[in-house]
Design a protein around this motif. Structure first.
Motif, PDB file in Angstrom:
ATOM      1  N   GLU A 107      47.241  27.391  41.167  1.00 65.02           N
ATOM      2  CA  GLU A 107      48.988  27.886  42.353  1.00 65.02           C
ATOM      3  C   GLU A 107      49.494  27.344  42.946  1.00 65.02           C
ATOM      4  N   LYS A 108      49.251  26.585  43.879  1.00 62.56           N
ATOM      5  CA  LYS A 108      49.751  25.475  44.173  1.00 62.56           C
ATOM      6  C   LYS A 108      51.133  24.100  44.028  1.00 62.56           C
ATOM      7  N   GLU A 109      50.640  23.667  42.759  1.00 67.59           N
ATOM      8  CA  GLU A 109      50.971  23.680  41.377  1.00 67.59           C
ATOM      9  C   GLU A 109      52.310  24.408  41.094  1.00 67.59           C
ATOM     10  N   GLY A 110      51.609  25.545  40.650  1.00 63.91           N
ATOM     11  CA  GLY A 110      52.752  25.870  39.840  1.00 63.91           C
ATOM     12  C   GLY A 110      52.346  26.053  38.287  1.00 63.91           C
ATOM     13  N   ILE A 111      51.227  26.071  38.314  1.00 58.88           N
ATOM     14  CA  ILE A 111      50.398  25.995  37.177  1.00 58.88           C
ATOM     15  C   ILE A 111      49.911  28.132  37.403  1.00 58.88           C
ATOM     16  N   GLY A 112      49.159  27.598  38.102  1.00 64.15           N
ATOM     17  CA  GLY A 112      48.770  29.401  38.300  1.00 64.15           C
ATOM     18  C   GLY A 112      49.812  30.226  38.068  1.00 64.15           C
ATOM     19  N   ASN A 113      50.003  31.259  38.017  1.00 58.00           N
ATOM     20  CA  ASN A 113      50.929  32.308  38.555  1.00 58.00           C
ATOM     21  C   ASN A 113      50.443  33.022  39.363  1.00 58.00           C
ATOM     22  N   SER A 114      50.792  32.919  40.304  1.00 56.57           N
ATOM     23  CA  SER A 114      49.967  33.787  41.854  1.00 56.57           C
ATOM     24  C   SER A 114      50.688  35.284  41.553  1.00 56.57           C
ATOM     25  N   LYS A 115      51.904  35.422  40.803  1.00 53.91           N
ATOM     26  CA  LYS A 115      52.202  36.496  41.472  1.00 53.91           C
ATOM     27  C   LYS A 115      52.384  37.267  39.812  1.00 53.91           C
ATOM     28  N   ASP A 116      51.508  36.828  38.723  1.00 49.01           N
ATOM     29  CA  ASP A 116      51.321  37.875  37.799  1.00 49.01           C
ATOM     30  C   ASP A 116      50.144  38.808  37.983  1.00 49.01           C
ATOM     31  N   ALA A 117      50.330  40.669  38.313  1.00 48.16           N
ATOM     32  CA  ALA A 117      49.676  41.165  39.060  1.00 48.16           C
ATOM     33  C   ALA A 117      48.457  40.813  38.254  1.00 48.16           C
ATOM     34  N   SER A 118      48.288  40.694  36.756  1.00 46.18           N
ATOM     35  CA  SER A 118      47.175  40.890  35.702  1.00 46.18           C
ATOM     36  C   SER A 118      46.266  39.922  37.090  1.00 46.18           C
ATOM     37  N   TYR A 119      46.783  38.644  36.366  1.00 43.22           N
ATOM     38  CA  TYR A 119      46.138  37.082  37.234  1.00 43.22           C
ATOM     39  C   TYR A 119      45.450  37.750  38.522  1.00 43.22           C
ATOM     40  N   LYS A 120      46.565  38.288  39.538  1.00 43.32           N
ATOM     41  CA  LYS A 120      46.316  38.587  41.022  1.00 43.32           C
ATOM     42  C   LYS A 120      44.492  39.708  40.659  1.00 43.32           C
ATOM     43  N   LYS A 121      44.422  40.657  40.065  1.00 47.03           N
ATOM     44  CA  LYS A 121      43.447  41.261  39.619  1.00 47.03           C
ATOM     45  C   LYS A 121      42.285  40.846  39.307  1.00 47.03           C
ATOM     46  N   GLN A 122      42.887  39.663  38.074  1.00 46.15           N
ATOM     47  CA  GLN A 122      41.237  39.212  37.371  1.00 46.15           C
ATOM     48  C   GLN A 122      41.304  38.533  38.548  1.00 46.15           C
ATOM     49  N   LYS A 123      41.620  37.797  39.644  1.00 44.42           N
ATOM     50  CA  LYS A 123      41.035  36.375  40.502  1.00 44.42           C
ATOM     51  C   LYS A 123      40.612  37.692  41.553  1.00 44.42           C
ATOM     52  N   ASN A 124      41.198  38.577  41.984  1.00 47.02           N
ATOM     53  CA  ASN A 124      39.983  39.400  42.967  1.00 47.02           C
ATOM     54  C   ASN A 124      38.611  40.285  42.314  1.00 47.02           C
ATOM     55  N   LEU A 125      38.907  40.670  40.904  1.00 48.86           N
ATOM     56  CA  LEU A 125      37.427  40.289  40.404  1.00 48.86           C
ATOM     57  C   LEU A 125      36.229  39.045  40.506  1.00 48.86           C
ATOM     58  N   LEU A 126      36.768  38.390  40.609  1.00 51.26           N
ATOM     59  CA  LEU A 126      36.541  36.749  40.402  1.00 51.26           C
ATOM     60  C   LEU A 126      35.730  36.884  41.638  1.00 51.26           C
ATOM     61  N   HIS A 127      36.779  36.852  42.773  1.00 50.86           N
ATOM     62  CA  HIS A 127      36.083  36.709  44.084  1.00 50.86           C
ATOM     63  C   HIS A 127      35.154  37.830  44.292  1.00 50.86           C
ATOM     64  N   GLY A 128      35.383  39.231  44.128  1.00 52.59           N
ATOM     65  CA  GLY A 128      34.077  39.922  44.264  1.00 52.59           C
ATOM     66  C   GLY A 128      32.840  39.859  43.828  1.00 52.59           C
ATOM     67  N   LYS A 129      32.885  38.349  42.410  1.00 54.79           N
ATOM     68  CA  LYS A 129      31.488  37.906  41.879  1.00 54.79           C
ATOM     69  C   LYS A 129      30.940  37.065  42.628  1.00 54.79           C
ATOM     70  N   GLN A 130      31.204  36.644  43.619  1.00 53.27           N
ATOM     71  CA  GLN A 130      30.752  34.908  44.452  1.00 53.27           C
ATOM     72  C   GLN A 130      29.570  35.705  44.979  1.00 53.27           C
ATOM     73  N   GLU A 131      28.557  34.698  45.207  1.00 52.94           N
ATOM     74  CA  GLU A 131      27.335  34.698  45.869  1.00 52.94           C
ATOM     75  C   GLU A 131      26.995  34.125  47.176  1.00 52.94           C
ATOM     76  N   GLY A 132      26.387  34.901  48.003  1.00 49.37           N
ATOM     77  CA  GLY A 132      25.861  33.888  48.870  1.00 49.37           C
ATOM     78  C   GLY A 132      26.679  34.418  50.396  1.00 49.37           C
ATOM     79  N   LEU A 133      27.710  35.129  50.332  1.00 50.00           N
ATOM     80  CA  LEU A 133      28.489  35.695  51.530  1.00 50.00           C
ATOM     81  C   LEU A 133      27.870  36.448  51.912  1.00 50.00           C
ATOM     82  N   ALA A 134      27.704  36.183  53.741  1.00 52.84           N
ATOM     83  CA  ALA A 134      27.328  36.593  54.520  1.00 52.84           C
ATOM     84  C   ALA A 134      28.594  37.457  55.372  1.00 52.84           C
TER      85      ALA A 134
END
Length: 134
Positions: A107-134
């Motif tokens: 995203e910082k390099e302008g390669i990932g589109n952080s403004k795209d709503a569909s991508y943001k939704k998928q990235k948030n979904l991925l964040h929710g799958k992260q394991e081991g967070l206390a």
């Protein structure tokens, strides 16, 4: 017209405690399909680019679509992936953290589109799958 390739988060079973994550670039040619990942164990991870179609792996649990990318940017993605800091000094840091760090770097390099709503939704979904967070 430029062609695009889908970029996925590949989630697989692993020999470790947590599921293994990587970024899969589903290029049209078999020899161009790559998995960007870190492998190893706590405190001993290393970056690894693996040329393979993750769909062929019996360990694959899920391919989470993130976005479509211009084919011309594949080398840029690989370059950014190889430069993401592997945080072996942080206890508990793992391949899941690497994937999220890589997405931020793209995203910082302008390669990932952080403004795209569909991508943001998928990235948030991925964040929710992260394991081991206390």
């Amino acid at each position: 017209m430029s062609s695009t390739v889908p970029i996925y988060a590949a989630i697989s079973t692993s020999d470790g405690v947590y599921k293994h994550w990587g970024i899969f670039i589903d290029a049209p040619q078999e020899e161009d399909k790559v998995l960007l990942q870190v492998t190893g164990s706590d405190g001993r991870f290393r970056y690894e680019l693996e040329i393979r179609d993750v769909r062929q792996s019996k360990k694959l649990l899920e391919l989470l679509p993130l976005y479509d990318m211009d084919v011309a940017k594949i080398d840029s993605i690989k370059s950014v992936a190889s430069q993401v800091t592997v945080h072996n000094e942080i206890r508990g840091w793992n391949c899941q953290d690497y994937v999220l760090d890589l997405l931020e770097a793209l995203e910082k390099e302008g390669i990932g589109n952080s403004k795209d709503a569909s991508y943001k939704k998928q990235k948030n979904l991925l964040h929710g799958k992260q394991e081991g967070l206390a």
